[in-house]
Design a protein around this motif. Structure first.
Motif, PDB file in Angstrom:
ATOM      1  N   THR A   1      38.472 -16.913  41.715  1.00  0.00           N
ATOM      2  CA  THR A   1      38.335 -16.466  40.332  1.00  0.00           C
ATOM      3  C   THR A   1      37.602 -15.134  40.344  1.00  0.00           C
ATOM      4  OG1 THR A   1      38.237 -18.728  39.531  1.00  0.00           O
ATOM      5  CG2 THR A   1      37.387 -17.042  38.066  1.00  0.00           C
TER       6      THR A   1
ATOM      7  N   LYS B   1      36.000 -11.683  38.056  1.00  0.00           N
ATOM      8  CA  LYS B   1      35.211 -11.430  36.856  1.00  0.00           C
ATOM      9  C   LYS B   1      36.084 -11.122  35.639  1.00  0.00           C
ATOM     10  CE  LYS B   1      31.551  -8.329  35.266  1.00  0.00           C
ATOM     11  NZ  LYS B   1      30.662  -7.238  35.679  1.00  0.00           N
ATOM     12  N   LYS B   2      37.001 -10.186  35.798  1.00  0.00           N
ATOM     13  CA  LYS B   2      37.838  -9.777  34.669  1.00  0.00           C
ATOM     14  C   LYS B   2      39.238 -10.376  34.811  1.00  0.00           C
ATOM     15  CE  LYS B   2      35.596  -5.418  33.658  1.00  0.00           C
ATOM     16  NZ  LYS B   2      35.782  -3.988  33.438  1.00  0.00           N
ATOM     17  N   PRO B   3      39.829 -10.773  33.708  1.00  0.00           N
ATOM     18  CA  PRO B   3      41.185 -11.339  33.792  1.00  0.00           C
ATOM     19  C   PRO B   3      42.240 -10.251  33.997  1.00  0.00           C
ATOM     20  CG  PRO B   3      40.471 -11.289  31.514  1.00  0.00           C
ATOM     21  CD  PRO B   3      39.290 -10.841  32.351  1.00  0.00           C
TER      22      PRO B   3
ATOM     23  N   ARG C   1      42.603 -15.417  35.405  1.00  0.00           N
ATOM     24  CA  ARG C   1      41.511 -14.902  36.237  1.00  0.00           C
ATOM     25  C   ARG C   1      41.640 -15.328  37.699  1.00  0.00           C
ATOM     26  NH1 ARG C   1      36.472 -13.646  33.401  1.00  0.00           N
ATOM     27  NH2 ARG C   1      36.862 -13.812  31.191  1.00  0.00           N
TER      28      ARG C   1
END
Length: 62
Positions: free
Chosen positions: A10, A12-14, A20
């Motif tokens: 995963t 931080k930003k999608p 993500r």
């Protein structure tokens, strides 16, 4: 940080698709990641991946 091929991580930003989670396809000085949501592939430097890493969704047993 130990990353292996096939790990799903995963970030931080999608991605623009909203997901993500990324699958690791290549590990080295650069990472090749595939978005789990839409399948888009990107190359990112290791430093950026380690900075934006938030956790493992699935860790391979390699």
């Amino acid at each position: 940080m130990e990353f292996a091929l096939g790990d799903i991580i995963t970030m931080k930003k999608p991605h623009p698709c909203g997901c993500r989670d990324w699958e690791i396809l290549r590990v080295g000085a650069d990472f090749r990641l595939r978005c789990v949501g839409c399948g888009h592939q990107v190359m990112l430097p290791r430093r950026l991946v380690e900075k934006n890493f938030r956790g493992f969704v699935k860790k391979t047993l390699a």
